[in-house]
Each structure stands twice: as C-alpha cells, then as structure tokens.
Design a protein around this motif. Structure first.
Motif, short mmCIF file in Angstrom:
data_model
loop_
_atom_site.label_atom_id
_atom_site.label_comp_id
_atom_site.label_asym_id
_atom_site.label_seq_id
_atom_site.Cartn_x
_atom_site.Cartn_y
_atom_site.Cartn_z
N UNK A 101 -2.19 -2.44 -12.56
CA UNK A 101 -2.25 -1.47 -11.47
C UNK A 101 -1.56 -0.17 -11.91
N UNK A 102 -1.61 0.86 -11.09
CA UNK A 102 -1.21 2.20 -11.56
C UNK A 102 -0.10 2.80 -10.70
N UNK A 103 0.84 3.44 -11.37
CA UNK A 103 1.96 4.10 -10.68
C UNK A 103 1.57 5.52 -10.29
N UNK A 104 1.90 5.88 -9.05
CA UNK A 104 1.73 7.26 -8.61
C UNK A 104 3.09 7.92 -8.43
N UNK A 105 4.00 7.28 -7.71
CA UNK A 105 5.32 7.88 -7.50
C UNK A 105 6.36 6.80 -7.29
N UNK A 106 7.53 7.01 -7.87
CA UNK A 106 8.67 6.10 -7.69
C UNK A 106 9.77 6.81 -6.93
N UNK A 107 10.42 6.10 -6.03
CA UNK A 107 11.57 6.57 -5.26
C UNK A 107 11.17 7.50 -4.12
N UNK A 108 10.44 8.59 -4.42
CA UNK A 108 10.03 9.54 -3.40
C UNK A 108 8.54 9.81 -3.54
N UNK A 109 7.84 9.85 -2.40
CA UNK A 109 6.42 10.18 -2.41
C UNK A 109 6.17 11.26 -1.37
N UNK A 110 5.44 12.29 -1.76
CA UNK A 110 5.06 13.37 -0.84
C UNK A 110 3.69 13.02 -0.24
N UNK B 228 -2.73 11.90 1.86
CA UNK B 228 -2.80 11.83 0.40
C UNK B 228 -1.38 11.81 -0.16
N UNK B 229 -1.10 10.79 -0.98
CA UNK B 229 0.22 10.66 -1.57
C UNK B 229 0.26 11.27 -2.96
N UNK C 105 -3.62 5.32 -18.60
CA UNK C 105 -4.32 4.59 -17.55
C UNK C 105 -3.35 3.96 -16.56
N UNK C 106 -2.06 3.91 -16.90
CA UNK C 106 -1.07 3.27 -16.03
C UNK C 106 -0.51 4.20 -14.98
N UNK C 107 -0.86 5.48 -15.02
CA UNK C 107 -0.36 6.44 -14.03
C UNK C 107 -1.53 7.17 -13.38
N UNK C 108 -1.28 7.68 -12.21
CA UNK C 108 -2.30 8.42 -11.46
C UNK C 108 -1.60 9.53 -10.69
N UNK C 109 -2.27 10.68 -10.56
CA UNK C 109 -1.63 11.84 -9.95
C UNK C 109 -1.53 11.73 -8.44
N UNK C 110 -2.54 11.20 -7.78
CA UNK C 110 -2.54 11.16 -6.31
C UNK C 110 -3.52 10.10 -5.83
N UNK C 111 -3.33 9.70 -4.57
CA UNK C 111 -4.19 8.67 -3.98
C UNK C 111 -4.00 8.69 -2.47
N UNK C 112 -5.05 8.40 -1.73
CA UNK C 112 -4.94 8.31 -0.28
C UNK C 112 -4.18 7.04 0.10
N UNK C 113 -3.25 7.19 1.04
CA UNK C 113 -2.46 6.05 1.51
C UNK C 113 -3.28 5.21 2.48
#
Length: 313
Positions: free
Chosen positions: A175-184, A194-195, A222-230
């Motif tokens: 699976x892919x990481x978008x944000x750790x600790x804080x997400x906008x 959109x996160x 491939x393990x990271x992604x810039x943004x994604x809909x919550x």
C-alpha cells in the motif's frame, strides 16, 4: 476565507503557462479570494457588473482585437472601465501585443499584467482547476493517510497507539503512504475531501525506535503518493473495559465523522496484543467497498440465521 497572492499564482503557473510579467509588478502581494476566472468582452465596454474584485481577467483574441480597433479616447474609456474595479491580475492570451495605455493603467493601479502564448480556453481551463484546488476550504488533522487498495484511508487514534507502525506494515504489504502525522484535507468538491501531505513531511514516516524513515528511498517511488480523496477513517482505540455486546461482534462498530461539512465513514478497531491490525485494516477497506456496492455481511448473516430459526419452527 482561503486566499493566495498573485506571487504564488505566478510561481506555480509560470512554467506551465509560460507567463511573462510585463507590468504591475508592485501588485505582487495582491490577493485572490475567488476561484472564478473571467473572460468577458462586455467588461471592456462599460458593463461593470461583469468585473468582480480579486479575480483573474483573461483577455483573448476577441478582446484584444476590440481594443486595437478603438481610437485613443475610446481605448482610454474601455481601459478605465476595466480597471474601475480592483482586479487581482490580468492575463493576455496568445502573446497578443499590449497597448501602451493598458501597460500604463496596469502600473498605475498596481495590477499584475501577464502575457502567455497559450490560447484563452487553455488558460482558463488551467487557471480554473488550479484556483479551485488552492482556494478550497481546508483543515489539518492528526493521523496517517494512506492509499489502501486504491482507497484513501486515514488512520487516527491517540498518541503512541501504533498508527505509524501500522502504516509501515501496510506499506510493506504494497500500500502507499500519502502523509504521516499531519494531513491537509481540502474540500475540492461539495462532497469530496482531498488529502495531501504538508511539503515538509512528504515521503517521510516517523516510527518509534527507528526514527524518521524515507519511504521513497526505502521502498521506491511506488510506495508514496502525493494526494488522494478521503473515503474512510480507521480509528484505533484501546479496548473498553466491558466486553463487546453480541451486536458489536456481529457488525463492525461504524459511524461517520463530519469534516468540513462532509460525512466520512468511520470504523473503530480495538487495539490489543496479538491482533494483526494490517489485515484488519485491509478487511475494513474491503468491507467498506462491499457496503458501497450495497452488500452488508452482517445483515446477510442475520438473514440466514433468521431463516434457520423459522425453518426449525
């Protein structure tokens, strides 16, 4: 109210649109507070209700041909009409020649004036999308945001409950990481959040005992992604002192959480020694996908149970 400066608009768009800043440089800190981009010829001939403050005005071939056709007095009147309401910026498409009187008015009113080789439809399409993104209502939440099975999942919970460790295990499972600790979170549509990751934290995950990890370096792009809909919130919590009721055992303890006026499905998962939380999160996502398709496993089980009871009678 969300707003940005003309400077930010220029910096973010100058390469894509090949912007050339030709006048009004003293207006660098003017604010854009609306995502509306205008292209209205009527604004040039005195219809001031079409010119709104703090917006971007695009002048295409038709508008520039109109200006070039005017005599000096009519040109001055048209330009005065255009600048009578404070604009954030003006962009002239197709690298059209700019009349000196337009340059002068831009400098006098400190209104940034740009030229671009792009045609006006392309300019407006890009600017509308860009401004809708950057001016969207937003909020920052604490948690780890991932893409799990193609779905945006926010893992929340109290400090030190194991959110980052769980995220690391999910990343090792593909699976892919978008944000750790804080997400906008940005409201990019009436019912869509959109996160995104704050720029400082992008690609990093902090795990107690290991420190700060560069996920991109460890596991690849491939393990990271810039943004994604919550789409789903998975909340980790310590198990309650009392045991689960039969109903809680039959169906996931689910609810919703309202963020920026949008209800997001939320699942609570008790954390206990020996529980494989990564598998539970994956199953929670699969189960949510089934719910979206109108399939409720608990209801199916209870229907079968009812049928067996009735059959025995």
């Amino acid at each position: 109210m969300t707003q940005i400066t003309v400077r930010q608009l220029y910096e973010d768009s100058k390469e894509k649109l090949e912007l050339n800043w030709v006048a009004g440089r003293n207006g660098v800190d003017k604010l854009l507070t609306s995502d509306t981009v205008q292209k209205l010829s009527l604004a040039l001939i005195g219809h001031l209700n079409f010119v709104h403050p703090n917006r971007v005005q695009v002048l295409g071939c038709a508008e520039m041909d109109y200006l070039h056709s005017l005599n000096s007095d009519a040109l001055k009147k048209a330009i005065d009409s255009l600048f009578s309401t404070e604009l954030a910026a003006i962009i002239i498409a197709n690298n059209e020649k700019v009349p000196p009187s337009l340059l002068e008015a831009s400098n006098n009113t400190q209104t940034p004036l740009f030229t671009s080789p792009s045609p006006s439809p392309e300019l407006m399409s890009f600017l509308r999308h860009y401004l809708a993104q950057v001016l969207a209502a937003s909020v920052t939440l604490h948690g780890v945001f991932l893409e799990v099975m193609g779905m945006g999942v926010l893992i929340s919970g109290s400090a030190a409950i194991g959110k980052s460790e769980l995220a690391l295990e999910l990343i090792t499972r593909g699976h892919r990481l978008i944000a750790d600790d804080m997400v906008d979170l940005f409201q990019v549509a009436p019912d869509t959040l959109e996160g995104r990751c704050p720029p400082m934290l992008e690609g990093f995950l902090e795990v107690r005992g290991l420190g700060i990890l560069s996920i991109r370096t460890l596991f690849g792009e491939i393990a990271v992604k810039a943004k994604k809909n919550l789409k789903l919130i998975v909340h980790l919590e310590k198990p309650a002192d009392k045991g689960m009721t039969d109903m809680e055992r039959l169906e996931m303890h689910s609810s919703t959480e309202t963020i920026l006026g949008i209800d997001i499905p939320k699942v609570r998962i008790p954390v206990a020694a020996g529980r494989n939380l990564a598998v539970l999160v994956e199953v929670a996502v699969r189960n949510h996908i089934l719910h979206l398709r109108g399939i409720n496993s608990a209801e199916l089980f209870m229907e079968r149970q009812q049928q067996m009871i009735l059959g025995e009678d």
